[in-house]
Design a protein around this motif. Structure first.
Motif, mmCIF file in Angstrom:
data_model
loop_
_atom_site.group_PDB
_atom_site.id
_atom_site.type_symbol
_atom_site.label_atom_id
_atom_site.label_comp_id
_atom_site.label_asym_id
_atom_site.label_seq_id
_atom_site.Cartn_x
_atom_site.Cartn_y
_atom_site.Cartn_z
ATOM 1 N N ILE A 117 6.361 -0.338 5.294
ATOM 2 C CA ILE A 117 5.128 -1.063 5.013
ATOM 3 C C ILE A 117 4.914 -1.078 3.505
ATOM 4 O O ILE A 117 4.877 -0.026 2.857
ATOM 5 N N SER A 118 4.784 -2.282 2.956
ATOM 6 C CA SER A 118 4.572 -2.465 1.522
ATOM 7 C C SER A 118 3.162 -2.998 1.305
ATOM 8 O O SER A 118 2.781 -4.009 1.888
ATOM 9 N N ARG A 119 2.409 -2.321 0.451
ATOM 10 C CA ARG A 119 1.063 -2.777 0.105
ATOM 11 C C ARG A 119 1.030 -3.187 -1.358
ATOM 12 O O ARG A 119 1.284 -2.374 -2.251
ATOM 13 N N ASP A 120 0.720 -4.447 -1.600
ATOM 14 C CA ASP A 120 0.572 -4.961 -2.954
ATOM 15 C C ASP A 120 -0.915 -5.050 -3.262
ATOM 16 O O ASP A 120 -1.621 -5.930 -2.758
ATOM 17 N N LEU A 121 -1.400 -4.123 -4.080
ATOM 18 C CA LEU A 121 -2.830 -4.019 -4.363
ATOM 19 C C LEU A 121 -3.149 -4.485 -5.778
ATOM 20 O O LEU A 121 -4.173 -4.088 -6.370
ATOM 21 N N GLY A 122 -2.289 -5.319 -6.340
ATOM 22 C CA GLY A 122 -2.526 -5.865 -7.670
ATOM 23 C C GLY A 122 -2.131 -4.941 -8.800
ATOM 24 O O GLY A 122 -2.435 -5.214 -9.962
ATOM 25 N N MET A 123 -1.434 -3.858 -8.480
ATOM 26 C CA MET A 123 -0.967 -2.934 -9.513
ATOM 27 C C MET A 123 0.449 -3.334 -9.944
ATOM 28 O O MET A 123 0.995 -4.331 -9.475
ATOM 29 N N LYS A 124 1.042 -2.545 -10.823
ATOM 30 C CA LYS A 124 2.358 -2.892 -11.359
ATOM 31 C C LYS A 124 3.399 -2.973 -10.260
ATOM 32 O O LYS A 124 4.197 -3.907 -10.188
ATOM 33 N N ASP A 125 3.410 -1.978 -9.392
ATOM 34 C CA ASP A 125 4.375 -1.935 -8.293
ATOM 35 C C ASP A 125 3.649 -1.724 -6.972
ATOM 36 O O ASP A 125 2.645 -1.009 -6.915
#
Length: 287
Positions: A117-125
């Protein structure tokens, strides 16, 4: 449209989200023309992915689920954002499996493998968590993920009832999480409620509403309803995203497309949309 109903108990011990995902599953089945066992597997995964999307804080946040298995289905990818979109596809949409004890054998179709599960929360990675598949039945695998990767006591139920016309007759799911500080007595009472619960698709087929199912889950607790959410199967692909995907292939691959094919025709994996690129347009991507 899949409506998500959310509650907490007034003591702050647990939170529950429930979704009726029949429309979402049927949209996916219509797009990908999935066989019954794949409809069940993909439908369960889309259901859970929508629930996770509704837990994101910002509309632009994104969660993507990657399931890879050694069964004939091979794997699935599902994604959702915080603004009501969910989409997904199976690597092999037409898998046919014999029934297992009279039910669709989702675990056999998926096989052994991994859940990431990948969460992209607007951070660098993005944050990525990964666990091995426990059963391939999807619900148990997500429950294991939350226990191992996020150390959160969680109960998950996911269900898809496939009709004779290959559509989803019923589909839905819920996630129940104990909050930090919840007592053993709370955990025991919740476990008793879960054990007394009929199968999810049985309750949906019997006509129980989201509120009635939640009442069964929270017997003995005083609950408060929170703002709900609505999710739909929708693809956010566009030509710019496809261009970036082509560029990511590298110059060698792009040159090969130009020289051998004189262009490219790319079909989105999540929806039927086709993007066509001329030789000149591919050459522009090399710059």
């Amino acid at each position: 449209m899949g409506k998500i109903t959310r509650v907490i108990d007034t003591e702050g011990n647990l939170r529950i989200s429930f979704i009726d995902s029949r429309d979402i599953v049927n949209a996916a089945q219509s797009i990908h023309h999935t066989s019954p066992v794949v409809t069940a597997a993909l439908g369960r995964t889309l259901t859970m992915t929508a629930l996770m999307g509704s837990m994101l804080k910002a509309p632009t946040d994104n969660v993507t689920v990657y399931i890879k298995g050694d069964g004939p289905l091979k794997g699935m990818v599902c994604s959702s954002d915080g603004a009501g979109m969910v989409k997904g596809y199976a690597y092999e949409p037409l898998v046919d499996m014999p029934l297992k004890r009279g039910k669709l054998d989702v675990g056999g179709a998926v096989g052994k493998g991994s859940l990431a599960i990948s969460r992209d929360l607007g951070m660098k990675d993005p944050y990525v968590g990964r666990v091995p598949l426990v059963t391939g039945e999807i619900g148990e695998d997500f429950t294991y993920y939350y226990a191992k990767s996020e150390q959160t006591p969680t109960a998950i139920a996911l269900g898809v009832l496939v009709d004779t016309d290959l559509s989803a007759k019923q589909a839905g799911g819920f996630i129940v999480q104990l909050m930090p500080g919840a007592s053993d007595a709370v955990a025991i009472r919740l476990e008793e409620n879960l054990n007394a619960l009929p199968p999810l698709t049985t309750m949906l087929e019997d006509g129980l509403t989201a509120e009635e199912i939640i009442e069964k889950l929270t017997e003995g607790f005083t609950i408060k309803y929170l703002d709900g959410a609505e999710y739909e199967y929708r693809c956010d692909c566009n030509r710019d995203k496809i261009c970036r995907a082509l560029i990511s292939l590298g110059k060698e691959e792009l040159c090969d497309m130009i020289e051998k094919d004189g262009g490219a025709e790319i079909t989105c994996q999540f929806c039927p949309k086709v993007y066509r690129f001329s030789k000149e347009e591919l050459q522009d991507l090399l710059v």
